[in-house]
Design a protein around this motif. Structure first.
Motif, PDB file in Angstrom:
ATOM      1  N   SER A 143       0.664  -1.174   0.097  1.00  0.00           N
ATOM      2  CA  SER A 143      -0.007   0.185   0.073  1.00  0.00           C
ATOM      3  C   SER A 143       0.774   1.391   0.037  1.00  0.00           C
ATOM      4  CB  SER A 143      -0.926  -0.044   1.037  1.00  0.00           C
ATOM      5  OG  SER A 143      -0.068  -0.202   2.469  1.00  0.00           O
ATOM      6  N   ILE A 191       7.863   1.398  -2.136  1.00  0.00           N
ATOM      7  CA  ILE A 191       8.390   0.454  -3.141  1.00  0.00           C
ATOM      8  C   ILE A 191       7.167  -0.689  -3.557  1.00  0.00           C
ATOM      9  CG2 ILE A 191      10.008  -1.307  -3.380  1.00  0.00           C
ATOM     10  CD1 ILE A 191      12.093   0.420  -1.811  1.00  0.00           C
ATOM     11  N   ARG A 194      -1.344  -3.871   5.440  1.00  0.00           N
ATOM     12  CA  ARG A 194      -2.005  -3.674   6.888  1.00  0.00           C
ATOM     13  C   ARG A 194      -3.202  -2.781   6.631  1.00  0.00           C
ATOM     14  NH1 ARG A 194       2.067  -1.101  10.836  1.00  0.00           N
ATOM     15  NH2 ARG A 194       2.291   0.133   9.159  1.00  0.00           N
ATOM     16  N   THR A 195      -3.225  -1.640   6.044  1.00  0.00           N
ATOM     17  CA  THR A 195      -4.473  -0.692   5.992  1.00  0.00           C
ATOM     18  C   THR A 195      -5.371  -1.006   5.026  1.00  0.00           C
ATOM     19  OG1 THR A 195      -2.836   0.861   6.791  1.00  0.00           O
ATOM     20  CG2 THR A 195      -4.976   1.709   6.375  1.00  0.00           C
ATOM     21  N   LYS A 209      -6.271   2.005   2.354  1.00  0.00           N
ATOM     22  CA  LYS A 209      -5.165   2.284   1.365  1.00  0.00           C
ATOM     23  C   LYS A 209      -5.163   1.080   0.298  1.00  0.00           C
ATOM     24  CE  LYS A 209      -1.163   3.788   3.178  1.00  0.00           C
ATOM     25  NZ  LYS A 209       0.025   3.813   4.299  1.00  0.00           N
ATOM     26  N   ASP A 218      -2.222  -7.485   9.508  1.00  0.00           N
ATOM     27  CA  ASP A 218      -0.989  -7.133  10.096  1.00  0.00           C
ATOM     28  C   ASP A 218      -0.122  -8.067  10.530  1.00  0.00           C
ATOM     29  OD1 ASP A 218       0.814  -5.883  11.878  1.00  0.00           O
ATOM     30  OD2 ASP A 218      -0.660  -4.810  13.360  1.00  0.00           O
ATOM     31  N   PHE A 219       0.969  -7.996   9.857  1.00  0.00           N
ATOM     32  CA  PHE A 219       2.024  -9.306   9.910  1.00  0.00           C
ATOM     33  C   PHE A 219       2.726  -9.163  11.225  1.00  0.00           C
ATOM     34  CE2 PHE A 219       1.934  -8.881   5.108  1.00  0.00           C
ATOM     35  CZ  PHE A 219       1.733 -10.401   4.970  1.00  0.00           C
ATOM     36  N   ASN A 231       7.970  -8.097   0.079  1.00  0.00           N
ATOM     37  CA  ASN A 231       8.413  -6.635   0.031  1.00  0.00           C
ATOM     38  C   ASN A 231       8.288  -5.976   1.431  1.00  0.00           C
ATOM     39  OD1 ASN A 231       8.693  -3.651  -1.003  1.00  0.00           O
ATOM     40  ND2 ASN A 231       6.801  -3.729   0.049  1.00  0.00           N
ATOM     41  N   TYR A 270      17.180  -5.259  12.454  1.00  0.00           N
ATOM     42  CA  TYR A 270      16.786  -4.941  10.994  1.00  0.00           C
ATOM     43  C   TYR A 270      17.940  -5.570  10.202  1.00  0.00           C
ATOM     44  CZ  TYR A 270      15.494  -2.610   6.597  1.00  0.00           C
ATOM     45  OH  TYR A 270      15.379  -2.123   5.423  1.00  0.00           O
ATOM     46  N   LYS A 303      17.837  -8.522   7.548  1.00  0.00           N
ATOM     47  CA  LYS A 303      17.874  -8.270   5.953  1.00  0.00           C
ATOM     48  C   LYS A 303      19.261  -9.443   5.630  1.00  0.00           C
ATOM     49  CE  LYS A 303      14.654  -5.770   5.108  1.00  0.00           C
ATOM     50  NZ  LYS A 303      13.734  -6.280   3.917  1.00  0.00           N
ATOM     51  N   VAL A 341      16.013   4.371  -0.907  1.00  0.00           N
ATOM     52  CA  VAL A 341      14.995   4.802  -1.879  1.00  0.00           C
ATOM     53  C   VAL A 341      14.167   5.711  -0.983  1.00  0.00           C
ATOM     54  CG1 VAL A 341      13.238   4.030  -3.237  1.00  0.00           C
ATOM     55  CG2 VAL A 341      15.002   2.499  -2.868  1.00  0.00           C
ATOM     56  N   THR A 365      11.311   6.757   0.516  1.00  0.00           N
ATOM     57  CA  THR A 365       9.709   6.353   0.947  1.00  0.00           C
ATOM     58  C   THR A 365       9.614   6.778   2.459  1.00  0.00           C
ATOM     59  OG1 THR A 365      10.793   4.107   2.121  1.00  0.00           O
ATOM     60  CG2 THR A 365      10.195   4.008  -0.220  1.00  0.00           C
TER      61      THR A 365
HETATM   62  N1  LIG Z   1      13.354   2.659   1.542  1.00  0.00           N
HETATM   63  C1  LIG Z   1      14.367   2.026   1.614  1.00  0.00           C
HETATM   64  O1  LIG Z   1      15.316   3.169   1.526  1.00  0.00           O
HETATM   65  C2  LIG Z   1      14.769   0.932   1.812  1.00  0.00           C
HETATM   66  C3  LIG Z   1      16.039   0.641   1.588  1.00  0.00           C
HETATM   67  C4  LIG Z   1      16.483  -0.827   1.748  1.00  0.00           C
HETATM   68  C5  LIG Z   1      15.643  -1.917   1.742  1.00  0.00           C
HETATM   69  N2  LIG Z   1      14.162  -1.384   1.634  1.00  0.00           N
HETATM   70  C6  LIG Z   1      13.288  -2.306   1.660  1.00  0.00           C
HETATM   71  O2  LIG Z   1      11.941  -2.237   0.770  1.00  0.00           O
HETATM   72  C7  LIG Z   1      10.973  -2.753   1.238  1.00  0.00           C
HETATM   73  C8  LIG Z   1       9.842  -1.843   1.183  1.00  0.00           C
HETATM   74  O3  LIG Z   1      10.298  -0.405   2.069  1.00  0.00           O
HETATM   75  P1  LIG Z   1       9.593   0.765   1.925  1.00  0.00           P
HETATM   76  O4  LIG Z   1      10.594   1.651   1.965  1.00  0.00           O
HETATM   77  O5  LIG Z   1       8.762   1.037   0.704  1.00  0.00           O
HETATM   78  O6  LIG Z   1       8.636   0.667   3.095  1.00  0.00           O
HETATM   79  P2  LIG Z   1       7.301   1.827   3.444  1.00  0.00           P
HETATM   80  O7  LIG Z   1       7.253   2.852   2.497  1.00  0.00           O
HETATM   81  O8  LIG Z   1       7.411   2.105   4.707  1.00  0.00           O
HETATM   82  O9  LIG Z   1       6.046   0.922   3.179  1.00  0.00           O
HETATM   83  C9  LIG Z   1       5.756  -0.283   3.883  1.00  0.00           C
HETATM   84  C10 LIG Z   1       4.669  -1.303   3.447  1.00  0.00           C
HETATM   85  O10 LIG Z   1       4.764  -2.303   4.218  1.00  0.00           O
HETATM   86  C11 LIG Z   1       3.254  -2.214   5.093  1.00  0.00           C
HETATM   87  N3  LIG Z   1       3.536  -2.515   6.278  1.00  0.00           N
HETATM   88  C12 LIG Z   1       4.296  -2.254   7.309  1.00  0.00           C
HETATM   89  N4  LIG Z   1       4.126  -2.949   8.497  1.00  0.00           N
HETATM   90  C13 LIG Z   1       3.100  -3.782   8.058  1.00  0.00           C
HETATM   91  C14 LIG Z   1       2.597  -4.871   8.958  1.00  0.00           C
HETATM   92  N5  LIG Z   1       3.015  -5.128  10.192  1.00  0.00           N
HETATM   93  N6  LIG Z   1       1.693  -5.801   8.358  1.00  0.00           N
HETATM   94  C15 LIG Z   1       1.324  -5.458   6.951  1.00  0.00           C
HETATM   95  N7  LIG Z   1       1.921  -4.503   6.329  1.00  0.00           N
HETATM   96  C16 LIG Z   1       2.739  -3.739   6.898  1.00  0.00           C
HETATM   97  C17 LIG Z   1       2.749  -0.681   5.172  1.00  0.00           C
HETATM   98  O11 LIG Z   1       1.587  -0.887   5.285  1.00  0.00           O
HETATM   99  P3  LIG Z   1       0.745   0.666   5.688  1.00  0.00           P
HETATM  100  O12 LIG Z   1       0.612   1.403   4.445  1.00  0.00           O
HETATM  101  O13 LIG Z   1      -0.717   0.006   6.063  1.00  0.00           O
HETATM  102  O14 LIG Z   1       1.314   1.179   6.826  1.00  0.00           O
HETATM  103  C18 LIG Z   1       3.611  -0.188   3.679  1.00  0.00           C
HETATM  104  O15 LIG Z   1       2.477  -0.711   2.672  1.00  0.00           O
HETATM  105  C19 LIG Z   1      11.427  -3.224   2.721  1.00  0.00           C
HETATM  106  O16 LIG Z   1      11.594  -4.682   2.660  1.00  0.00           O
HETATM  107  C20 LIG Z   1      12.752  -2.575   3.216  1.00  0.00           C
HETATM  108  O17 LIG Z   1      13.482  -3.205   4.070  1.00  0.00           O
HETATM  109  C21 LIG Z   1      13.761  -0.263   1.746  1.00  0.00           C
END
Ligand SMILES: NC(=O)c1ccc[n+]([C@@H]2O[C@H](COP(=O)([O-])OP(=O)(O)OC[C@H]3O[C@@H](n4cnc5c(N)ncnc54)[C@H](OP(=O)(O)O)[C@@H]3O)[C@@H](O)[C@H]2O)c1
Length: 335
Positions: A67, A70, A90-91, A94, A116-117, A143, A210, A214, A243, A245
């Motif tokens: 939602s 990435i 989760r939501t 969204k 909610d995981f 993801n 974290y 990973k 990235v 986010t």
């Molecule tokens: N962004 C970076 O810089 C970065 C760097 C390295 C790796 N990554 C990896 O890329 C992946 C995506 O990251 P992102 O930056 O896109 O994260 P993000 O923008 O925070 O989005 C996280 C997503 O996961 C959902 N989520 C979070 N907790 C949850 C839960 N307990 N149960 C169900 N859904 C849940 C959120 O849902 P809600 O919208 O409902 O909260 C949202 O859709 C992750 O594996 C992260 O480790 C990201």
């Protein structure tokens, strides 16, 4: 006699210098070839076509954490490639909004499942399994992940945060993957993308759980990647630097920090291409991340990079704590 000894010593010295020079040259040449290989991968080598995994043929992509960030971008781009999409996150509100958007924009089918995981609820997984059993899954994007709220010393971190990281980043990935595998192996096709992080390549102090989750993902991806290759299922660990986010808390893109759109485009156009990754069944497809990944493993020592992460996270922690103090003070004023 002295002259003969000198000549012999000179010859030995020359030979040793030549051998050392040759070893040095081979070392530099190996590094240069490795680096050129990274550039070739990210700029020239095409990835496996997504039609191999059922794009445009009625297959579904399952995306966790779909939602936002990435995951949301994966949903858009996989829908554009004509996959039907099962969004899991989760939501519910969204997810529903995104599902509608995808249907209207790309004329594909969607399903949503809100869970909610962090709860690790068996009934949730059972219902998700029932939904997955009604569709033909071509792609799974593992993801979803959760992180420390701010960089925090391990001993001071809340139990709730540590449990959440293990439950979401590790358990959810294992469990959701096992829900799609039976049909992927029976159909002898499937793509599983696991969203990794540089924090798993080089340990990151103050984000210890974290970072370790990973590292788990990187190792697990290689093991199952090798197990599943003969059955036609492709597993890929996607190594990711920052990235833009909500999780990264970075708002502006830069050379090293892309928006989700170009980032995900690089992933989907480079399936099966290693880019900057050095591990089997791994890929670092985004060009600046690929170069950074190569540098991490070829320039300086791992200890150097761990210490670099330590000073980076120490700095981020200081700023985050100051922000918390400011917010607390502002709240106290309004009460
Ligand atoms: N962004 C970076 O810089 C970065 C760097 C390295 C790796 N990554 C990896 O890329 C992946 C995506 O990251 P992102 O930056 O896109 O994260 P993000 O923008 O925070 O989005 C996280 C997503 O996961 C959902 N989520 C979070 N907790 C949850 C839960 N307990 N149960 C169900 N859904 C849940 C959120 O849902 P809600 O919208 O409902 O909260 C949202 O859709 C992750 O594996 C992260 O480790 C990201």
């Amino acid at each position: 006699m002295d002259l003969i000894t000198n000549l012999q010593t000179d010859k030995a010295l020359l030979t040793a210098t030549a051998i050392l020079g040759l070893v040095g040259l081979m070392f530099v040449a190996t590094k240069a070839v490795g680096f050129l290989g990274v550039l070739f991968d990210v700029f020239v080598k095409p990835g496996v076509s997504l039609t191999t995994f059922g794009a445009g043929k009625g297959a579904w992509a399952v995306i966790t954490g779909a939602s936002d960030g990435i995951g949301k971008e994966f949903a858009h781009q996989l829908a554009q490639k004509r996959f039907n999409i099962l969004l899991v996150s989760r939501t519910a509100s969204k997810l529903d909004k995104l599902a509608q958007e995808l249907q209207q924009k790309y004329s594909i089918k969607t399903k949503t499942y809100a869970m909610d995981f962090t709860k690790g609820d068996a009934a949730d997984y059972k219902r998700l399994a029932a939904t997955i059993d009604t569709i033909k899954v071509g792609v799974l994007v593992n993801n979803v992940a959760t992180n420390h709220e701010i960089p925090t010393p391990f001993a001071e971190e809340e139990e709730r945060v540590l449990d959440g990281i293990v439950e979401v980043n590790i358990h959810a990935t294992l469990k959701v993957t096992r829900l799609v595998l039976p049909q992927m192996t029976t159909n002898r096709t499937g793509l599983i993308l696991n969203l990794g992080s540089f924090a798993g390549t080089v340990a990151t102090p103050y984000l210890s759980a974290y970072s370790a989750s990973k590292a788990f993902l990187a190792t697990w991806s290689q093991a199952v990647g090798a197990e599943l290759a003969p059955s036609g299922v492709v597993v890929e660990h996607i190594n990711t630097y920052f990235v833009v986010t909500a999780m990264s808390k970075i708002r502006k893109p830069s050379f090293l920090i892309p928006l989700p759109k170009p980032y995900v485009a690089s992933v989907l156009s480079k399936i099966g291409v290693q880019g900057g990754a050095s591990i089997p069944y791994g890929s670092t497809p985004y060009f600046s991340h690929a170069v950074a990944n190569w540098a991490l493993e070829n320039v300086f020592t791992t200890r150097f990079w761990v210490n670099y992460n330590l000073s980076l996270q120490t700095d981020i922690r200081k700023r985050a704590l100051r922000k918390r103090e400011r917010e607390a003070a502002a709240k106290a004023k309004t009460q």
